[in-house]
Motif scaffolding. Structure first.
Motif, PDB file in Angstrom:
ATOM      1  N   LEU A 146      41.126  51.293  33.948  1.00 46.57           N
ATOM      2  CA  LEU A 146      40.068  50.295  33.789  1.00 46.57           C
ATOM      3  C   LEU A 146      40.624  48.874  33.906  1.00 46.57           C
ATOM      4  O   LEU A 146      39.954  47.978  34.424  1.00 46.57           O
ATOM      5  CB  LEU A 146      39.366  50.480  32.439  1.00 46.57           C
ATOM      6  CG  LEU A 146      38.432  51.691  32.343  1.00 46.57           C
ATOM      7  CD1 LEU A 146      37.886  51.840  30.927  1.00 46.57           C
ATOM      8  CD2 LEU A 146      37.272  51.568  33.339  1.00 46.57           C
ATOM      9  N   LEU A 149      40.920  48.233  37.468  1.00 43.46           N
ATOM     10  CA  LEU A 149      39.586  48.032  38.032  1.00 43.46           C
ATOM     11  C   LEU A 149      39.126  46.598  37.785  1.00 43.46           C
ATOM     12  O   LEU A 149      38.590  45.938  38.678  1.00 43.46           O
ATOM     13  CB  LEU A 149      38.599  49.023  37.406  1.00 43.46           C
ATOM     14  CG  LEU A 149      37.211  49.118  38.047  1.00 43.46           C
ATOM     15  CD1 LEU A 149      37.306  49.799  39.413  1.00 43.46           C
ATOM     16  CD2 LEU A 149      36.262  49.904  37.151  1.00 43.46           C
ATOM     17  N   ASP A 150      39.337  46.101  36.566  1.00 36.01           N
ATOM     18  CA  ASP A 150      38.961  44.728  36.227  1.00 36.01           C
ATOM     19  C   ASP A 150      39.752  43.713  37.050  1.00 36.01           C
ATOM     20  O   ASP A 150      39.260  42.624  37.364  1.00 36.01           O
ATOM     21  CB  ASP A 150      39.188  44.472  34.734  1.00 36.01           C
ATOM     22  CG  ASP A 150      38.219  45.239  33.864  1.00 36.01           C
ATOM     23  OD1 ASP A 150      37.138  45.611  34.372  1.00 36.01           O
ATOM     24  OD2 ASP A 150      38.532  45.483  32.687  1.00 36.01           O
ATOM     25  N   GLU A 152      40.506  44.123  40.039  1.00 36.14           N
ATOM     26  CA  GLU A 152      40.083  44.346  41.424  1.00 36.14           C
ATOM     27  C   GLU A 152      41.195  44.962  42.275  1.00 36.14           C
ATOM     28  O   GLU A 152      41.286  44.734  43.486  1.00 36.14           O
ATOM     29  CB  GLU A 152      39.580  43.047  42.067  1.00 36.14           C
ATOM     30  CG  GLU A 152      38.371  42.459  41.357  1.00 36.14           C
ATOM     31  CD  GLU A 152      37.819  41.226  42.060  1.00 36.14           C
ATOM     32  OE1 GLU A 152      38.342  40.862  43.132  1.00 36.14           O
ATOM     33  OE2 GLU A 152      36.855  40.635  41.537  1.00 36.14           O
ATOM     34  N   ILE A 154      41.493  48.332  42.353  1.00 32.60           N
ATOM     35  CA  ILE A 154      40.906  49.582  42.832  1.00 32.60           C
ATOM     36  C   ILE A 154      39.406  49.398  42.995  1.00 32.60           C
ATOM     37  O   ILE A 154      38.809  48.469  42.428  1.00 32.60           O
ATOM     38  CB  ILE A 154      41.202  50.764  41.880  1.00 32.60           C
ATOM     39  CG1 ILE A 154      40.736  50.433  40.451  1.00 32.60           C
ATOM     40  CG2 ILE A 154      42.661  51.133  41.897  1.00 32.60           C
ATOM     41  CD1 ILE A 154      40.978  51.575  39.483  1.00 32.60           C
ATOM     42  N   ASP A 155      38.792  50.282  43.787  1.00 28.87           N
ATOM     43  CA  ASP A 155      37.368  50.164  44.108  1.00 28.87           C
ATOM     44  C   ASP A 155      36.468  50.872  43.101  1.00 28.87           C
ATOM     45  O   ASP A 155      35.400  50.378  42.756  1.00 28.87           O
ATOM     46  CB  ASP A 155      37.099  50.717  45.511  1.00 28.87           C
ATOM     47  CG  ASP A 155      37.806  49.908  46.570  1.00 28.87           C
ATOM     48  OD1 ASP A 155      37.373  48.785  46.833  1.00 28.87           O
ATOM     49  OD2 ASP A 155      38.812  50.398  47.127  1.00 28.87           O
ATOM     50  N   PHE A 156      36.885  52.068  42.689  1.00 28.17           N
ATOM     51  CA  PHE A 156      36.140  52.753  41.633  1.00 28.17           C
ATOM     52  C   PHE A 156      37.093  53.642  40.858  1.00 28.17           C
ATOM     53  O   PHE A 156      38.199  53.968  41.329  1.00 28.17           O
ATOM     54  CB  PHE A 156      34.941  53.542  42.175  1.00 28.17           C
ATOM     55  CG  PHE A 156      35.271  54.792  42.938  1.00 28.17           C
ATOM     56  CD1 PHE A 156      35.458  56.008  42.289  1.00 28.17           C
ATOM     57  CD2 PHE A 156      35.371  54.776  44.330  1.00 28.17           C
ATOM     58  CE1 PHE A 156      35.750  57.168  42.997  1.00 28.17           C
ATOM     59  CE2 PHE A 156      35.656  55.924  45.048  1.00 28.17           C
ATOM     60  CZ  PHE A 156      35.842  57.129  44.381  1.00 28.17           C
ATOM     61  N   ALA A 157      36.665  54.013  39.665  1.00 30.31           N
ATOM     62  CA  ALA A 157      37.539  54.774  38.776  1.00 30.31           C
ATOM     63  C   ALA A 157      36.811  55.961  38.185  1.00 30.31           C
ATOM     64  O   ALA A 157      35.591  55.941  37.987  1.00 30.31           O
ATOM     65  CB  ALA A 157      38.046  53.872  37.651  1.00 30.31           C
ATOM     66  N   GLY A 277      33.978  49.164  40.716  1.00 37.43           N
ATOM     67  CA  GLY A 277      34.454  47.796  40.645  1.00 37.43           C
ATOM     68  C   GLY A 277      33.390  46.841  41.166  1.00 37.43           C
ATOM     69  O   GLY A 277      32.385  47.262  41.748  1.00 37.43           O
ATOM     70  N   CYS A 280      33.072  47.081  45.342  1.00 35.34           N
ATOM     71  CA  CYS A 280      33.268  48.384  45.964  1.00 35.34           C
ATOM     72  C   CYS A 280      32.606  48.414  47.340  1.00 35.34           C
ATOM     73  O   CYS A 280      31.435  48.048  47.500  1.00 35.34           O
ATOM     74  CB  CYS A 280      32.698  49.495  45.091  1.00 35.34           C
ATOM     75  SG  CYS A 280      33.064  51.153  45.695  1.00 35.34           S
TER      76      CYS A 280
END
Length: 300
Positions: A146, A149-150, A152, A154-157, A277, A280
């Motif tokens: 996470l 992700l915050d 930026e 990665i695109d989704f988790a 994110g 995404c």
């Protein structure tokens, strides 16, 4: 020789209709012609005719009709595996031609246990229909994922959350499974007065659930092993160094057992959440949908 060739030619002419296979899968999954008919928007009599034709084509009985439900025969179970594969391949082929072309790089974050169980087959199918998309996978604890992700990165988790966090605003719960106590079958760790426990690092929902349950029950314990990865916890259990809280599907070895003894407090369910994110891409959203579909297939 001619007769053998003729038999081979006749067999190759027996093609399977995807609509009939779709009806067949619906009946197998719903256990009822009536419920399946509603799912595929046909009448029960139409489905019955389709199945009779399918059984005639394959020269095999596929269902046993009982009072309140229908059951697959041995041949029906075999066809079900093929039917699901054929329907998935058909959908994949159509999507390859009709869906807008996707490209770029998708970065996915996931704990190792979730990624190891779901992503291999998802990524294989996604790559076949989207060859121009590069997928990078990052593993780690849910907390670290996470954070990335915050940032930026990665695109989704896919992250693990406990039942008390199920109302998280950021994501969507896509899978739920029971969390259980796992021990070495015939081992002695589970018998020790001060219970040795193998846990993930702080921030893991499994760790929080286990500690909360043990503290509430007043059970004496010590953290004998810590690991960022579920494989490390399983290794400690297999070595009979400790017991561990694990999702039920991970206790799949003949050497492990699920503990349900009265002195061990029950654990809450564990959930997998999909979190996007802020930027995404379309390719990322498409891959995320493949992941959701894979989890849905696990429940069927």
């Amino acid at each position: 020789m001619t007769g053998l060739a003729g038999q081979t030619s006749g067999a190759t002419e027996r093609l399977l209709d995807t609509e009939v296979l779709r009806s067949f899968v619906a009946i197998a999954e719903h256990g009822s012609f009536t419920r399946a008919a509603k799912a595929v928007f046909r009448t029960p009599s139409a489905l019955s005719m389709q199945i009779k034709g399918l059984e005639a084509t394959l020269d095999k009985r596929l269902f046993v009709r009982e009072a309140r439900r229908v059951q697959l025969t041995e041949h029906g179970e075999l066809l079900l595996r093929y039917a699901r594969q054929l329907l998935a391949l058909n959908a994949e082929a159509v999507a390859c031609f009709l869906a807008p072309a996707l490209d770029g790089t998708v970065r996915v974050g996931t704990p190792d246990d979730v990624g190891g169980r779901i992503l291999p087959r998802v990524l294989a199918a996604f790559a076949r229909s989207n060859p121009a998309v590069q997928v990078d996978v990052v593993t780690g604890t849910s907390r670290v994922i996470l954070e990335r992700l915050d940032a930026e990165q990665i695109d989704f988790a896919l992250v693990t959350v406990g039942s008390r966090e199920v109302d998280i605003e950021r994501g969507e719960i896509v899978h739920t499974e029971p969390l259980v106590w796992a021990a070495r079958r015939g081992g002695s760790a589970k018998l020790r007065e001060q219970l040795p426990v193998a846990l993930a690092e702080p921030g893991c929902a499994w760790r929080a659930s286990a500690i909360d349950a043990l503290d509430r029950a007043g059970r004496s314990y010590r953290v004998a092993y810590s690991s960022d990865h579920s494989a490390g916890q399983r290794a400690a259990v297999l070595a009979d160094l400790a017991i561990a809280p694990l999702p039920r599907p991970l206790v799949d070895s003949a050497e492990l057992e699920v503990l349900d003894e009265p002195q061990l407090p029950p654990l809450i369910d564990t959930h997998t959440a999909l979190v996007f994110g802020s930027h995404c891409s379309d390719a990322g959203k498409a891959l995320a949908q493949h992941v959701v579909d894979a989890f849905r297939a696990l429940r069927s």
